[in-house]
Design an enzyme around this catalytic site. Structure first.
Site, PDB file in Angstrom:
ATOM      1  N   ASP A 161      17.360  48.357  71.912  1.00  0.00           N
ATOM      2  CA  ASP A 161      17.736  47.092  73.373  1.00  0.00           C
ATOM      3  C   ASP A 161      17.619  45.568  72.124  1.00  0.00           C
ATOM      4  O   ASP A 161      17.196  45.274  71.683  1.00  0.00           O
ATOM      5  CB  ASP A 161      17.337  47.167  74.538  1.00  0.00           C
ATOM      6  CG  ASP A 161      17.839  46.695  75.350  1.00  0.00           C
ATOM      7  OD1 ASP A 161      18.896  46.520  75.404  1.00  0.00           O
ATOM      8  OD2 ASP A 161      17.078  46.292  76.556  1.00  0.00           O
TER       9      ASP A 161
ATOM     10  N   HIS B  86      25.473  44.716  66.359  1.00  0.00           N
ATOM     11  CA  HIS B  86      24.858  46.719  66.010  1.00  0.00           C
ATOM     12  C   HIS B  86      25.167  46.711  64.966  1.00  0.00           C
ATOM     13  O   HIS B  86      24.473  47.808  64.664  1.00  0.00           O
ATOM     14  CB  HIS B  86      26.136  46.873  66.286  1.00  0.00           C
ATOM     15  CG  HIS B  86      26.376  46.488  68.381  1.00  0.00           C
ATOM     16  ND1 HIS B  86      25.136  46.884  69.371  1.00  0.00           N
ATOM     17  CD2 HIS B  86      27.483  46.055  69.611  1.00  0.00           C
ATOM     18  CE1 HIS B  86      25.619  46.596  70.717  1.00  0.00           C
ATOM     19  NE2 HIS B  86      26.661  46.271  70.492  1.00  0.00           N
TER      20      HIS B  86
ATOM     21  N   LEU C  66      10.990  64.259  57.553  1.00  0.00           N
ATOM     22  CA  LEU C  66      11.269  63.785  59.593  1.00  0.00           C
ATOM     23  C   LEU C  66      12.649  64.188  59.890  1.00  0.00           C
ATOM     24  O   LEU C  66      13.273  64.570  59.580  1.00  0.00           O
ATOM     25  CB  LEU C  66      11.286  62.016  59.192  1.00  0.00           C
ATOM     26  CG  LEU C  66      11.835  61.186  60.473  1.00  0.00           C
ATOM     27  CD1 LEU C  66      11.384  60.967  61.061  1.00  0.00           C
ATOM     28  CD2 LEU C  66      12.469  59.779  60.400  1.00  0.00           C
TER      29      LEU C  66
HETATM   30  C1  FPP Z   1      21.835  47.909  72.346  1.00  0.00           C
HETATM   31  O1  FPP Z   1      21.722  46.869  72.689  1.00  0.00           O
HETATM   32  C2  FPP Z   1      21.969  48.516  71.238  1.00  0.00           C
HETATM   33  C3  FPP Z   1      23.183  49.317  71.712  1.00  0.00           C
HETATM   34  C4  FPP Z   1      24.170  50.061  72.956  1.00  0.00           C
HETATM   35  C5  FPP Z   1      23.417  50.104  70.565  1.00  0.00           C
HETATM   36  C6  FPP Z   1      22.920  50.666  69.912  1.00  0.00           C
HETATM   37  C7  FPP Z   1      23.356  50.797  68.294  1.00  0.00           C
HETATM   38  C8  FPP Z   1      22.754  50.591  66.821  1.00  0.00           C
HETATM   39  C9  FPP Z   1      21.432  49.836  67.140  1.00  0.00           C
HETATM   40  C10 FPP Z   1      23.540  50.723  66.050  1.00  0.00           C
HETATM   41  C11 FPP Z   1      22.889  52.283  66.005  1.00  0.00           C
HETATM   42  C12 FPP Z   1      24.445  53.177  65.864  1.00  0.00           C
HETATM   43  C13 FPP Z   1      24.355  53.989  65.883  1.00  0.00           C
HETATM   44  C14 FPP Z   1      24.931  54.394  65.919  1.00  0.00           C
HETATM   45  C15 FPP Z   1      24.081  54.956  64.089  1.00  0.00           C
HETATM   46  P1  FPP Z   1      22.862  45.490  73.568  1.00  0.00           P
HETATM   47  O2  FPP Z   1      24.193  45.806  73.207  1.00  0.00           O
HETATM   48  O3  FPP Z   1      22.248  46.416  74.925  1.00  0.00           O
HETATM   49  O4  FPP Z   1      22.445  44.145  74.050  1.00  0.00           O
HETATM   50  P2  FPP Z   1      22.027  43.285  74.523  1.00  0.00           P
HETATM   51  O5  FPP Z   1      21.087  44.503  76.177  1.00  0.00           O
HETATM   52  O6  FPP Z   1      20.991  42.176  74.150  1.00  0.00           O
HETATM   53  O7  FPP Z   1      23.350  43.249  75.236  1.00  0.00           O
END
Ligand code: FPP
Length: 253
Positions: free
Chosen positions: A28, A45, A139
């Site tokens: 997150d 991201h 893994l």
């Molecule tokens: C949370 O941050 C992140 C997500 C919902 C997307 C997660 C994706 C990745 C970490 C990349 C890896 C992905 C793949 C497909 C391999 P947020 O956008 O909720 O952040 P915020 O809470 O600060 O808005």
């Protein structure tokens, strides 16, 4: 990707460090990481994918058996369309850039979640990733994509109910094991730790059934800043936890 073991700087590990069999991560804070730098959320991201690569590498180095990461929840469909398609594109790019090295590093990859709402090409890609790495014994990486814990349990109950309706299972024979075997995570050990980054302290529908006895670790770093040193601090925290599983004495599993 650089998942070859020992490409990261190795640090001396505490001799009493307990290595969990299964680590779950709610990645997150990508958006906040980007906003804090005056960048678009999409860059958060992209940085999140880099942090995921580094964590895979750390897990290989520490001999962790299973890693499950939450990368798109069934609730994330409420995000702006552009952001959704960016995250979907990231999954494709992640596969394109990293599959070969994951495979070479003996990583088995599974995508867990509902296939509803995923287009045919993405379903094919998922099938290809899973088939390519199916026999790998290192893994086990589960990417929770279009995943929701309640939906997972609902689907499992539907499967079990259809066995009952077909006369192949008696209601009184349904056990916790029956439900576990009907989940996307069938055959995996339950997570020992759930890590959530960015200071939030919620499950957000992640591995609800499986986390019954998981140790919860909440860290302040946004996901893109979560590195090997931060992971080691989590493992040290976990090593000091007293896991009683409802009993009275600490148990080591
Ligand atoms: C949370 O941050 C992140 C997500 C919902 C997307 C997660 C994706 C990745 C970490 C990349 C890896 C992905 C793949 C497909 C391999 P947020 O956008 O909720 O952040 P915020 O809470 O600060 O808005």
């Amino acid at each position: 990707m650089s998942t070859e073991p020992a490409t990261q700087q190795r640090v001396a590990l505490r001799p009493d460090l307990r290595i969990p069999a299964h680590v779950g991560v709610i990645m997150d804070g990508n958006g906040r990481w980007a906003q804090a730098r005056g960048k678009p959320r999409s860059e958060g991201h992209v940085a999140g994918v880099k942090a995921l690569r580094a964590l895979v590498e750390s897990c290989i180095n520490y001999g962790i058996g299973h890693l499950t990461v939450f990368s798109f929840s069934s609730e994330n469909w409420t995000r702006p369309k552009d952001e959704i398609s960016f995250i979907f594109g990231l999954l494709r790019r992640f596969v394109a850039s990293d599959l070969e090295k994951l495979h070479r590093n003996n990583v088995r990859v599974k995508i867990i979640g509902s296939r509803d709402g995923l287009d045919e090409s993405l379903r094919r890609l998922i099938a290809e990733v899973e088939a390519t790495t199916a026999m790998n014994t290192g893994l086990k990486l589960q990417v929770a994509f279009n995943y929701g814990g309640k939906a997972e349990i609902t689907e499992a109950v539907q499967r079990v109910a259809s066995l009952v309706a077909a006369g192949r299972l008696k209601p009184e024979d349904i056990t916790e094991e029956t439900i576990s075997r009907a989940l996307y995570t069938a055959g995996l050990p339950d997570p020992d730790i759930i890590i959530r980054t960015s200071g939030e302290q919620r499950f957000s529908n992640f591995l609800l059934w499986q986390s019954a006895y998981a140790e919860l670790v909440f860290v302040d770093e946004n996901w893109p800043d979560f590195n090997d040193a931060a992971f080691l601090r989590v493992l040290e925290d976990y090593s000091g936890r007293d896991r009683r599983y409802g009993g009275v004495e600490a148990q080591r599993r």
